[in-house]
Motif scaffolding. Structure first.
Motif, PDB file in Angstrom:
ATOM      1  N   LEU A   8       3.610 -18.976  20.517  1.00 20.92           N
ATOM      2  CA  LEU A   8       3.557 -17.540  20.749  1.00 20.92           C
ATOM      3  C   LEU A   8       4.184 -17.214  22.102  1.00 20.92           C
ATOM      4  O   LEU A   8       3.772 -17.727  23.139  1.00 20.92           O
ATOM      5  CB  LEU A   8       2.108 -17.047  20.711  1.00 20.92           C
ATOM      6  CG  LEU A   8       1.412 -17.099  19.355  1.00 20.92           C
ATOM      7  CD1 LEU A   8      -0.039 -16.660  19.484  1.00 20.92           C
ATOM      8  CD2 LEU A   8       2.125 -16.233  18.336  1.00 20.92           C
ATOM      9  N   THR A   9       5.166 -16.334  22.091  1.00 24.11           N
ATOM     10  CA  THR A   9       5.860 -15.950  23.313  1.00 24.11           C
ATOM     11  C   THR A   9       5.259 -14.660  23.870  1.00 24.11           C
ATOM     12  O   THR A   9       4.416 -14.006  23.233  1.00 24.11           O
ATOM     13  CB  THR A   9       7.345 -15.735  23.038  1.00 24.11           C
ATOM     14  OG1 THR A   9       7.486 -14.591  22.162  1.00 24.11           O
ATOM     15  CG2 THR A   9       7.965 -16.959  22.373  1.00 24.11           C
ATOM     16  N   ASP A  12       5.801 -11.837  21.468  1.00 28.80           N
ATOM     17  CA  ASP A  12       4.830 -11.834  20.378  1.00 28.80           C
ATOM     18  C   ASP A  12       3.520 -11.180  20.822  1.00 28.80           C
ATOM     19  O   ASP A  12       2.927 -10.374  20.087  1.00 28.80           O
ATOM     20  CB  ASP A  12       4.547 -13.265  19.906  1.00 28.80           C
ATOM     21  CG  ASP A  12       5.761 -13.929  19.297  1.00 28.80           C
ATOM     22  OD1 ASP A  12       6.475 -13.259  18.541  1.00 28.80           O
ATOM     23  OD2 ASP A  12       5.982 -15.126  19.569  1.00 28.80           O
ATOM     24  N   VAL A  15       3.853  -7.450  20.977  1.00 28.96           N
ATOM     25  CA  VAL A  15       3.828  -6.862  19.634  1.00 28.96           C
ATOM     26  C   VAL A  15       2.387  -6.733  19.143  1.00 28.96           C
ATOM     27  O   VAL A  15       1.981  -5.696  18.600  1.00 28.96           O
ATOM     28  CB  VAL A  15       4.661  -7.722  18.651  1.00 28.96           C
ATOM     29  CG1 VAL A  15       4.428  -7.259  17.213  1.00 28.96           C
ATOM     30  CG2 VAL A  15       6.136  -7.637  18.999  1.00 28.96           C
ATOM     31  N   ILE A  16       1.589  -7.786  19.338  1.00 35.37           N
ATOM     32  CA  ILE A  16       0.188  -7.754  18.924  1.00 35.37           C
ATOM     33  C   ILE A  16      -0.575  -6.687  19.702  1.00 35.37           C
ATOM     34  O   ILE A  16      -1.366  -5.925  19.133  1.00 35.37           O
ATOM     35  CB  ILE A  16      -0.456  -9.143  19.117  1.00 35.37           C
ATOM     36  CG1 ILE A  16       0.213 -10.165  18.196  1.00 35.37           C
ATOM     37  CG2 ILE A  16      -1.953  -9.089  18.838  1.00 35.37           C
ATOM     38  CD1 ILE A  16      -0.193 -11.607  18.477  1.00 35.37           C
ATOM     39  N   GLY A 196       5.449  -7.962   7.287  1.00 34.60           N
ATOM     40  CA  GLY A 196       5.480  -9.278   7.928  1.00 34.60           C
ATOM     41  C   GLY A 196       5.595 -10.408   6.934  1.00 34.60           C
ATOM     42  O   GLY A 196       6.392 -11.351   7.126  1.00 34.60           O
ATOM     43  N   THR A 316       4.878 -19.952  12.948  1.00 34.15           N
ATOM     44  CA  THR A 316       5.268 -20.339  14.302  1.00 34.15           C
ATOM     45  C   THR A 316       6.500 -21.231  14.329  1.00 34.15           C
ATOM     46  O   THR A 316       7.250 -21.236  15.310  1.00 34.15           O
ATOM     47  CB  THR A 316       4.106 -21.062  15.017  1.00 34.15           C
ATOM     48  OG1 THR A 316       3.653 -22.152  14.197  1.00 34.15           O
ATOM     49  CG2 THR A 316       2.957 -20.117  15.265  1.00 34.15           C
ATOM     50  N   ALA A 321      10.892 -15.305  17.936  1.00 33.16           N
ATOM     51  CA  ALA A 321       9.979 -14.533  18.774  1.00 33.16           C
ATOM     52  C   ALA A 321      10.011 -13.059  18.369  1.00 33.16           C
ATOM     53  O   ALA A 321      11.054 -12.519  18.022  1.00 33.16           O
ATOM     54  CB  ALA A 321      10.377 -14.683  20.244  1.00 33.16           C
ATOM     55  N   GLY A 322       8.902 -12.415  18.434  1.00 38.74           N
ATOM     56  CA  GLY A 322       8.802 -11.016  18.014  1.00 38.74           C
ATOM     57  C   GLY A 322       8.338 -10.929  16.577  1.00 38.74           C
ATOM     58  O   GLY A 322       7.332 -10.288  16.281  1.00 38.74           O
ATOM     59  N   THR A 324       7.232 -13.470  14.895  1.00 39.37           N
ATOM     60  CA  THR A 324       5.983 -14.226  14.864  1.00 39.37           C
ATOM     61  C   THR A 324       4.819 -13.324  15.255  1.00 39.37           C
ATOM     62  O   THR A 324       3.756 -13.350  14.624  1.00 39.37           O
ATOM     63  CB  THR A 324       6.050 -15.426  15.835  1.00 39.37           C
ATOM     64  OG1 THR A 324       7.122 -16.279  15.449  1.00 39.37           O
ATOM     65  CG2 THR A 324       4.744 -16.209  15.825  1.00 39.37           C
ATOM     66  N   GLY A 325       5.019 -12.505  16.271  1.00 39.93           N
ATOM     67  CA  GLY A 325       3.990 -11.569  16.687  1.00 39.93           C
ATOM     68  C   GLY A 325       3.689 -10.536  15.616  1.00 39.93           C
ATOM     69  O   GLY A 325       2.524 -10.157  15.412  1.00 39.93           O
ATOM     70  N   MET A 328       1.680 -12.264  12.969  1.00 39.01           N
ATOM     71  CA  MET A 328       0.370 -12.495  13.551  1.00 39.01           C
ATOM     72  C   MET A 328      -0.447 -11.209  13.562  1.00 39.01           C
ATOM     73  O   MET A 328      -1.654 -11.216  13.287  1.00 39.01           O
ATOM     74  CB  MET A 328       0.532 -13.035  14.969  1.00 39.01           C
ATOM     75  CG  MET A 328      -0.775 -13.423  15.642  1.00 39.01           C
ATOM     76  SD  MET A 328      -1.567 -14.815  14.831  1.00 39.01           S
ATOM     77  CE  MET A 328      -3.083 -14.915  15.803  1.00 39.01           C
TER      78      MET A 328
END
Length: 535
Positions: A8-9, A12, A15-16, A196, A316, A321-322, A324-325, A328
């Motif tokens: 998780l960056t 991410d 975004v969450i 997603g 993951t 990146a992004g 994944t968020g 999630m």
């Protein structure tokens, strides 16, 4: 393989965080407009069909569903997804039989229908069972499963901390905003879930060069991509697929307050019917955007050791990146959409079925205040129970299968009760007692753990989906027999399904594309197409 928690960056996490901010905004906005008990429990009976359909979908998809569907597709195959796409069968019954009856009866809870059709004792028996299963199994189970999932990404967070955080967040906006807050957040959560999951499915399919053959070559056997499995299959034998899955779904989609509350809050019969059918169409999507990715992972990620790590590793390892968020956030959405629905429905049942009673009615302001208090109380109970589930071991799996004990007599009471005047009060009440006792006995006789305590081997080795069909048939015979020798009560016309009135408000005489019969036919054909394609 890189640990999922390291994937998780910062993007991410932003975004969450943005997703949570939007949910908070919706909760505050709706709570400021929630003034009465009917607003809290039934959204003022103002829900449109799109809100109903998307909310039905979101409230049903939990974190355990996402983890379980992808994990089972990776390890055992596509068959368990039948519980998803076959939801259209009971939802068609809801649209064409029960929505007309429920809305004309002006009920606020599904147990209230049993009161109007049979008696108050039947209502309270069913309502008490529903509250127990909803809080102890659905709500606490959702918090527990959600905590396990979050621990996968954030191992430094204890299980009880995750349960408290999720429970408080979902419980507070549900207590303040009621069903409308639940539905509005569900619409957003459904969009995030579908978007997603669809992105993940597309990325994985692209990695396989859009080749179905690559999936077929990777799965361990030919039954892996089949829905219709042999009789001795432990996952879902074919009689269970054709006769048991829809009966289990009937409890969930037609009688369970946690789901049906959206239909009861519809602004009109057409909205209720269109919403139910939209929910059925949306339930076909998980096969393609949640289940198939699990099967594709057998080719792309062949070295995953356990089923519950399939989904976290997929998002993951395969998403940038992004995105994944975003996925999630969809996972968190799945957790909260189940928790908020269970809390709101349980408070509705408690206030409408137990606190407000004959001779002790409550004004709308009092209903709202008590409902808010009940929601917060159930939230605390579920949060406290959730971490204890980890010590239950096999008992938790047994509790899940106990739904097969709960369902059969309820199917009989709702179906035969709505379609015929012949059933009596004693026939209905004693069928509940008889059906649950019979189901519990057969469950124990076929369970290795229970029989092992007595030093015996199981003597009823019947898959629980087949058991549901058998007990339902026996309960129907018992209901008819008892009703034949006991006195019937006078019934209002509204509690009995009437073919002529069932569709009188459902957009007859308007444009063909608004005809609910066409929508139902499309849903039926879609389910048939899935069955044929994956036979």
């Amino acid at each position: 393989m890189e640990d999922v928690q390291d994937a998780l960056t910062a993007l991410d996490l932003w975004v969450i965080a943005g997703y949570f901010a939007v949910i908070i905004g919706i909760g505050i906005w709706v709570s400021l407009r929630t003034r009465s008990g009917e607003d809290l429990f039934l959204a003022g009976r103002s829900l449109g069909w799109t809100a109903i359909g998307f909310s039905l979908f979101a409230s049903n998809i939990s974190s355990s569903t996402l983890i379980g569907l992808t994990g089972s597709a990776y390890t055992t195959g596509l068959a368990p997804s039948a519980y998803e796409w076959l939801a259209g069968v009971p939802l068609l019954l809801m649209a064409f039989v029960f929505a007309p009856v429920f809305l004309k009866s002006r009920i606020s809870t599904t147990p209230e229908y049993l009161d109007k059709r049979f008696s108050r004792r039947t209502r309270l028996y069913f309502s008490g069972l529903t509250i127990f299963f909803t809080i102890v199994v659905d709500c606490a189970g959702g918090l527990y499963a959600g905590g396990l999932v979050l621990q996968t990404f954030f191992p430094q967070i204890a299980l009880w901390q995750s349960a408290v955080a999720i429970g408080l967040f979902a419980g507070i906006y549900t207590a303040l905003g009621g069903l409308k807050a639940v539905v509005f957040t569900d619409v957003l959560q459904a969009v995030v879930l579908i978007g997603g999951s669809a992105i993940l499915a597309f990325v994985m399919f692209a990695d396989l060069d859009f080749s179905f053959q690559a999936i077929r070559d990777a799965v361990p056997n030919e039954d892996h991509l089949s829905m219709v499995l042999p009789l001795d299959n432990e996952t879902l034998p074919w009689p269970g697929l054709f006769f048991g899955v829809s009966l289990l779904g009937f409890w969930y989609w037609v009688t369970n307050q946690y789901i049906v509350q959206r239909v009861l809050g519809a602004r009109s019969l057409p909205d209720a019917q269109w919403g139910a059918i939209l929910g059925g169409l949306l339930k076909i999507l998980p096969l393609f955007i949640m289940v198939f990715p699990g099967a594709m992972a057998t080719a792309l990620l062949p070295d995953i050791e356990t089923a519950d790590r399939v989904f976290p590793v997929m998002i993951t390892q395969l998403l940038p990146a992004g995105l994944t968020g975003l996925v999630m956030a969809g996972l968190i959405a799945a957790i909260m959409s189940s928790v908020d629905s269970t809390l709101n429905s349980s408070s509705t049942l408690l206030i409408h079925d137990f606190v407000a009673r004959p001779g002790h009615d409550l004004d709308q302001a009092t209903r709202k205040r008590y409902g808010t208090m009940a929601t917060l109380g159930f939230m605390v109970l579920a949060i406290a129970w959730a971490p204890l589930i980890q010590f239950a071991g096999g008992l938790w799996a047994y509790l899940q299968q106990m739904f097969s004990v709960l369902v059969p007599p309820l199917v009989v009471l709702f179906v035969l009760g709505a379609l015929s005047r012949q059933g009596t009060e004693k026939g209905g009440f004693y069928t509940l007692i008889f059906g649950h006792a019979l189901g519990a006995v057969l469950f124990c006789l076929g369970n290795e753990g229970v029989m092992g305590l007595a030093g015996m081997e199981p003597v009823w080795p019947v898959h629980f989906t087949i058991n549901v069909a058998i007990v339902t048939l026996v309960c129907a015979l018992f209901y008819v027999a008892v009703s034949a020798v006991t006195e019937a009560r006078d019934l209002e016309d509204e509690v009995i399904w009437q073919r002529g009135k069932a569709l009188e408000d459902a957009a007859w005489g308007v444009a063909w594309y608004k005809d609910v019969r066409l929508h139902g036919t499309v849903l039926g054909m879609a389910m048939l197409a899935v069955l044929v394609a994956f036979w």
